[in-house]
Design a protein around this motif. Structure first.
Motif, short mmCIF file in Angstrom:
data_model
loop_
_atom_site.label_atom_id
_atom_site.label_comp_id
_atom_site.label_asym_id
_atom_site.label_seq_id
_atom_site.Cartn_x
_atom_site.Cartn_y
_atom_site.Cartn_z
N LEU A 11 0.81 -1.21 0.00
CA LEU A 11 0.00 0.00 0.00
C LEU A 11 0.85 1.26 0.00
CD1 LEU A 11 -2.79 -0.98 2.52
CD2 LEU A 11 -2.90 -1.00 0.03
N GLU A 12 2.10 1.16 0.36
CA GLU A 12 2.97 2.33 0.47
C GLU A 12 3.73 2.63 -0.82
OE1 GLU A 12 5.53 1.78 3.79
OE2 GLU A 12 3.90 1.83 5.23
N ARG A 13 3.77 1.68 -1.75
CA ARG A 13 4.58 1.91 -2.95
C ARG A 13 3.89 2.92 -3.86
NH1 ARG A 13 3.20 -0.50 -7.77
NH2 ARG A 13 1.51 -2.01 -7.64
N PRO A 14 4.65 3.80 -4.50
CA PRO A 14 4.05 4.80 -5.40
C PRO A 14 3.53 4.13 -6.68
CG PRO A 14 6.43 4.97 -5.43
CD PRO A 14 6.08 3.96 -4.37
N VAL A 15 2.47 4.68 -7.21
CA VAL A 15 1.86 4.16 -8.43
C VAL A 15 2.09 5.19 -9.54
CG1 VAL A 15 -0.29 3.45 -9.53
CG2 VAL A 15 0.12 2.91 -7.12
N ALA A 16 2.63 4.74 -10.65
CA ALA A 16 2.87 5.63 -11.78
C ALA A 16 1.54 6.04 -12.41
CB ALA A 16 3.76 4.95 -12.81
N LEU A 17 1.50 7.21 -12.99
CA LEU A 17 0.29 7.72 -13.62
C LEU A 17 -0.18 6.80 -14.74
CD1 LEU A 17 -1.78 9.97 -13.79
CD2 LEU A 17 -0.25 11.17 -15.33
#
Length: 64
Positions: A11-17
């Motif tokens: 849940l903490e990992r960034p998600v690319a656009l």
């Protein structure tokens, strides 16, 4: 007093656009809104907006 439970690493990992857009288009999303133009508390124009954002492959029947 209890300490807060840490969130899972997933849940903490960034998600690319691009990944976010791919997920939205794969399932589709409906965006809706309303706009009212008024003067002196008299409604002059009321516009209701609704749009569907989806990919073509998500809208095709699965039989093909």
């Amino acid at each position: 007093m209890t300490s807060p439970v840490p969130a899972p690493a997933a849940l903490e990992r960034p998600v690319a656009l691009v990944d976010l857009l791919d997920r939205v288009l794969a399932g589709g999303v409906v965006v809706s809104g309303e706009l009212t133009l008024s003067i002196a508390d008299v409604d002059l124009v009321h516009i209701s907006l609704r749009t569907l954002l989806s990919s073509v492959t998500a809208l095709r029947p699965h039989d093909e």
